[in-house]
Design an enzyme around this catalytic site. Structure first.
Site, PDB file in Angstrom:
ATOM      1  N   SER A  57      18.016   4.802 -13.226  1.00 28.58           N
ATOM      2  CA  SER A  57      17.269   3.659 -12.337  1.00 28.58           C
ATOM      3  C   SER A  57      18.482   3.424 -11.241  1.00 28.58           C
ATOM      4  CB  SER A  57      17.218   2.365 -13.179  1.00 28.58           C
ATOM      5  OG  SER A  57      16.437   1.618 -12.273  1.00 28.58           O
ATOM      6  N   THR A  88      20.153  12.692  -7.587  1.00 31.70           N
ATOM      7  CA  THR A  88      19.042  12.252  -7.088  1.00 31.70           C
ATOM      8  C   THR A  88      18.809  10.601  -7.370  1.00 31.70           C
ATOM      9  OG1 THR A  88      18.164  12.226  -9.525  1.00 31.70           O
ATOM     10  CG2 THR A  88      18.215  14.196  -8.215  1.00 31.70           C
ATOM     11  N   LYS A  91      28.720   2.050 -17.866  1.00 31.47           N
ATOM     12  CA  LYS A  91      29.344   0.797 -17.456  1.00 31.47           C
ATOM     13  C   LYS A  91      29.418  -0.026 -18.978  1.00 31.47           C
ATOM     14  CE  LYS A  91      27.003   0.648 -13.101  1.00 31.47           C
ATOM     15  NZ  LYS A  91      26.403  -0.299 -12.152  1.00 31.47           N
ATOM     16  N   LEU A 139     -20.118   3.803  12.598  1.00 34.52           N
ATOM     17  CA  LEU A 139     -20.159   2.486  12.142  1.00 34.52           C
ATOM     18  C   LEU A 139     -21.656   1.978  11.555  1.00 34.52           C
ATOM     19  CD1 LEU A 139     -17.632   0.687  14.184  1.00 34.52           C
ATOM     20  CD2 LEU A 139     -17.259   1.457  11.961  1.00 34.52           C
ATOM     21  N   SER A 140     -21.557   1.209  10.536  1.00 39.79           N
ATOM     22  CA  SER A 140     -22.779   0.561  10.097  1.00 39.79           C
ATOM     23  C   SER A 140     -23.473  -0.214  11.426  1.00 39.79           C
ATOM     24  CB  SER A 140     -22.706  -0.389   9.098  1.00 39.79           C
ATOM     25  OG  SER A 140     -23.735  -0.973   8.586  1.00 39.79           O
ATOM     26  N   GLY A 147     -26.780   2.888  14.802  1.00 39.84           N
ATOM     27  CA  GLY A 147     -28.022   3.515  15.223  1.00 39.84           C
ATOM     28  C   GLY A 147     -28.115   4.839  14.659  1.00 39.84           C
ATOM     29  N   SER A 160     -19.876   8.188   6.732  1.00 39.46           N
ATOM     30  CA  SER A 160     -18.682   8.960   6.349  1.00 39.46           C
ATOM     31  C   SER A 160     -17.395   8.605   7.068  1.00 39.46           C
ATOM     32  CB  SER A 160     -19.257  10.690   6.622  1.00 39.46           C
ATOM     33  OG  SER A 160     -19.913  10.509   8.102  1.00 39.46           O
TER      34      SER A 160
END
Length: 586
Positions: free
Chosen positions: A15, A94, A149, A422-423, A426, A495
């Site tokens: 950590s 790391t 530590k 888009l919804s 058309g 989609s």
């Protein structure tokens, strides 16, 4: 192999702020491995940006980025080389922060051993457990748990043994990196501890070489400079490849006739050798194939149980098509479970083509893969194969009546006409008018409408990102089958994601897909709102609604763009039919 000739690659992990960089710096300092100019620079840096009140801050030996020094943390993976009389080492420091877990995976991918640090005051944290899990997944068998530590707890034996109990299979070492306790030499401050110091443990780790395993040679290039020479250039991944060995690839066997290098032929090539192999027979092999010992060939499969680590801010979406790079081959890849950034999971994964493999525990090279975004080629995940779910014995059944026969009978080319927008844009209205026109002209058509399909084939799906991906995946597969049937398939779906529309395009031939962007601004679509969906979405009644609470990714290069603010539905439909005529579809 003698210890003095061996190289140990190891990582420090754990950590954040558990003292990984300080430990490496102390290890270099206590081992008398710092040059005078490095030591002088460390003293100056410690006074200027150190965190120990002017005393030597050993973390500065490793944390080289400006941001790391400013924040007192590790961000990138830092590599250091050092050597003692007993052994040579490459250590990867790391980062401990959760958002840099991807960097930890990078550092651990080539490691033979791991030093897992933790702060004795804090005990085992969630990030400690995450790093321990990754170490286990990556097959790192040699692990030391450095309980750091401990000086801040008065070198409490009770605190150490409480942590030790959580790691019954690891070597636990009580230490203080800042004070150098049990890093190189044994300390009188821990008289109750009789185990090795960290350096003693590192020098004693035995690294397996896999030399005794069956040979595996990864083909990276077919080397054919002229008609008189044909060889396979690549790298020995495992075992030893010898002249005269019987090897197999793709179900065919042959004998190693020559092992060629720039410095002349070899009689054998050990693991790690980059050579060109000439076979006695004319065997078909290409990049990504594996020449293997004929008596013990690797498995070949396209579906696996694998451990995945996800490394991208955009989570893994089940069913979405990604790419997987395994060995020297890149193939399509899908998973079945969602994962978010830095999450780890076990999943059933599927490749679009069979690949040679071995379990990651046996062979890292043939048992691991990276996952790439299909559109950007960015690395988004990593995987380790455990075992195959099924053998690669599924084959396409040859049929007498094929797509070409249906095209000749129908008298026109098949095509997917994919309407996206888009919804309320058309799409369905325009698609219906296009099909009506094509049908009247005697063309064989079918219309797949988003709402209609959700009453049957996709009625089990909702509107989450994952469900939207699966929704389009299924429709793309259905549309591909209809193209094989010789039909002009009109697909009317929102989609929203480019990746799934790209997948639909890839499932058919290059001239069999026509993307139609029904381009309607959001405010116009909202004003139309024939179903009242936008109003409900604005009230929060419809979560994940495209354009409001879920994104829409417009096409970048559609074959047809329809501006519905300037065109009527009939005009838009005629524009689509005219373009299909120009493309030779009808």
């Amino acid at each position: 192999m003698e210890l003095q000739e061996s190289l140990l690659r190891f990582i420090t992990c754990g950590s954040v702020d558990d003292g990984k960089s300080t430990l490496i710096g102390r290890l270099l300092y206590e081992s008398k491995l710092l040059y005078a100019d490095h030591l002088a620079a460390l003293e100056a840096d410690s006074r200027r940006v150190g965190t120990r009140g002017g005393d030597l801050d050993f973390a500065l030996l490793v944390d080289g980025l400006a941001a790391e020094r400013e924040q007192g943390i590790t961000i990138d993976v830092a590599y250091r080389y050092f050597a003692t009389e007993a052994r040579r080492f490459i250590v990867a420091d790391t980062p401990g922060h959760e958002q840099y877990t991807r960097n930890m995976v990078t550092g651990a991918s080539t490691a033979d051993a791991a030093v897992l640090l933790l702060d004795a005051r804090k005990g085992v944290l969630s990030q400690t457990r995450r790093h321990a899990r990754i170490v286990s997944l990556l097959g790192i068998r040699h692990v030391a748990v450095a309980v750091n530590k401990l000086d801040l707890l008065g070198y409490s034996r009770e605190a150490f043994e409480k942590i030790q109990a959580e790691f019954p299979d690891g070597t636990c070492i009580p230490m203080s990196a800042t004070e150098g306790v049990n890093v190189v030499g044994r300390s009188e401050l821990t008289p109750w501890y009789d185990g090795p110091t960290l350096l003693q443990w590192l020098e004693s780790v035995v690294v397996s070489s896999e030399v005794d395993g069956p040979s595996r040679f990864l083909v990276q290039w077919v080397n054919r400079p002229d008609a008189s020479f044909r060889g396979f250039s690549g790298r020995v991944l495992r075992g030893v490849l010898r002249q005269g060995d019987e090897v197999c690839v793709g179900g065919r066997s042959s004998t190693v006739e020559r092992i060629v290098t720039m410095d002349g032929d070899l009689t054998e090539a050990p693991k790690g050798s980059s050579v060109t192999v000439v076979l006695a027979d004319d065997v078909d092999a290409s990049r990504g194939d594996v020449l293997a010992a004929a008596t013990e060939p690797p498995g070949v499969a396209d579906a696996f149980q694998a451990d995945l680590v996800w490394l991208n801010e955009n989570g893994l979406l089940p069913g979405r098509q990604y790419l997987a790079k395994i060995g020297a081959r890149t193939v399509g890849f899908t998973a079945t479970k969602p994962l978010q950034l830095n999450e780890i999971g076990t999943d059933s994964v599927h490749f679009e083509a069979p690949v040679p493999f071995e379990s990651y525990r046996v062979n890292r090279d043939l048992g691991s893969f990276v996952v790439l975004d299909r559109l950007t080629n960015a690395t988004v995940g990593a995987g380790m194969i455990d075992h195959a779910l099924r053998p690669a014995n599924l084959r396409w059944q040859a049929l007498t009546v094929d797509k070409q026969a249906r095209i000749e009978r129908n008298g026109h080319r098949p095509c997917v006409v994919w309407l996206t927008g888009l919804s309320g844009a058309g799409k369905s209205t325009i698609a219906d008018l296009v099909e009506k026109s094509l049908h009247a002209a005697g063309r064989h058509t079918f219309l797949l409408d988003g709402d209609n399909v959700r009453h049957g084939l996709n009625k089990d799906l909702g509107f989450s990102d994952a469900d939207r991906v699966e929704n389009i995946r299924r429709i793309a597969e259905v549309a591909s089958l209809m193209v094989d049937a010789g039909l002009i398939v009109l697909v009317s779906f929102i989609s929203p994601f480019r990746a799934e529309r790209a997948l639909a395009r890839e499932l058919v031939a290059e001239n069999e897909f026509c993307e139609v962007f029904v381009d309607t601004p959001l405010d116009v679509a909202e004003q139309r709102d024939p179903k009242g969906l936008y109003a409900r979405a604005r009230r929060g009644e419809l979560p994940n609604f495209t354009g409001i609470s879920s994104p829409y990714e417009p096409p970048e290069n559609p074959e047809i763009r329809l501006d519905t603010t300037a065109l009527s539905p009939a005009e838009a439909a005629e524009a689509v039919v005219a373009r299909l005529r120009a493309l030779g579809v009808c």
